[in-house]
Design a protein around this motif. Structure first.
Motif, PDB file in Angstrom:
ATOM      1  N   UNK A  95       0.938  -1.056   0.048  1.00 61.34           N
ATOM      2  CA  UNK A  95       0.141  -0.135  -0.231  1.00 61.34           C
ATOM      3  C   UNK A  95       0.922   1.446   0.096  1.00 61.34           C
ATOM      4  N   UNK A  96       0.399   2.198  -0.710  1.00 60.03           N
ATOM      5  CA  UNK A  96       0.970   3.719  -0.644  1.00 60.03           C
ATOM      6  C   UNK A  96      -0.138   4.610  -0.387  1.00 60.03           C
ATOM      7  N   UNK A  97       0.094   5.601   0.079  1.00 57.84           N
ATOM      8  CA  UNK A  97      -0.960   6.923   0.287  1.00 57.84           C
ATOM      9  C   UNK A  97      -0.204   8.046   0.229  1.00 57.84           C
ATOM     10  N   UNK A  98      -0.715   9.353  -0.216  1.00 57.88           N
ATOM     11  CA  UNK A  98      -0.275  10.584  -0.187  1.00 57.88           C
ATOM     12  C   UNK A  98      -1.353  11.450  -0.148  1.00 57.88           C
ATOM     13  N   UNK A  99      -1.113  12.893   0.329  1.00 53.04           N
ATOM     14  CA  UNK A  99      -1.929  13.819   0.397  1.00 53.04           C
ATOM     15  C   UNK A  99      -1.268  14.831  -0.392  1.00 53.04           C
ATOM     16  N   UNK A 100      -2.238  15.527  -1.160  1.00 53.09           N
ATOM     17  CA  UNK A 100      -1.970  16.758  -2.206  1.00 53.09           C
ATOM     18  C   UNK A 100      -2.970  17.557  -2.746  1.00 53.09           C
TER      19      UNK A 100
END
Length: 193
Positions: A95-100
């Motif tokens: 899993x990966x996640x990011x905020x932008x």
């Protein structure tokens, strides 16, 4: 003494030793304007197994459609806290996640407008060179006229468009399948660069 070329390899078993300090999963700290979005996904290999030692890099324009790069000299606002670059390792589940923020549209080749998108580089074991793809946004009317998306066969475009997670505002899901077809998801479209 001479230098010898070594084989290219995108990541290795010890990538965390040298790279963890360079990770950035929050491209939109306080003070950055635009529609906040969170993107979560999984990186899968050709057998549908999670890639637990991959790295995802992203590059995007700000909400005004300007890149934080000296080559982008268009008279659009720059935001000092927005670099547009992120690096996210996959976890033990792939899993990966990011905020932008949702990027503004940018001109493409010949000045033709492109739909808002995020450029993605995928690094993983077994890959000699990075894979390059894009994330597009669901229900964006500009997708219909995007010159890059138009190069992709219609039946494969969905691999480039994130899906809304309906129980959370601004939450999107976008998975990457390195090759093959797994549980109805075809291989993610990758581009030659």
């Amino acid at each position: 003494m001479s230098l010898h070329m070594t084989a290219s390899q995108t990541v290795g078993p010890f990538l965390h030793i040298g790279m963890d300090g360079l990770n950035n999963d929050n491209l939109a700290p306080d003070g950055v304007t635009g529609e906040r979005i969170g993107i979560t996904g999984y990186l899968y290999d050709g057998d549908g197994k999670p890639v637990t030692d991959g790295v995802i890099e992203i590059w995007q324009a700000n909400a005004h459609g300007r890149y934080a790069h000296p080559d982008d000299t268009r008279p659009l606002p720059l935001e000092p806290n927005f670099t547009g670059f992120g690096r996210i390792p996959t976890d033990g589940n792939g899993r990966f996640s990011f905020m932008t923020v949702k990027p503004g549209g940018v001109p493409g080749q010949g000045g033709k407008p492109q739909a808002p998108h995020i450029v993605v580089s995928v690094f993983a074991r077994g890959l000699i060179k990075r894979l390059v793809t894009r994330i597009y946004f669901p229900d964006d009317p500009a997708n219909a006229d995007d010159p890059v998306l138009a190069l992709v066969p219609a039946e494969r475009r969905e691999t480039l468009v994130a899906r809304r997670i309906h129980d959370r505002d601004g939450a999107l899901e976008w998975n990457i399948l390195i090759q093959g077809d797994w549980h109805g998801q075809g291989e993610t479209v990758f581009f030659d660069v």
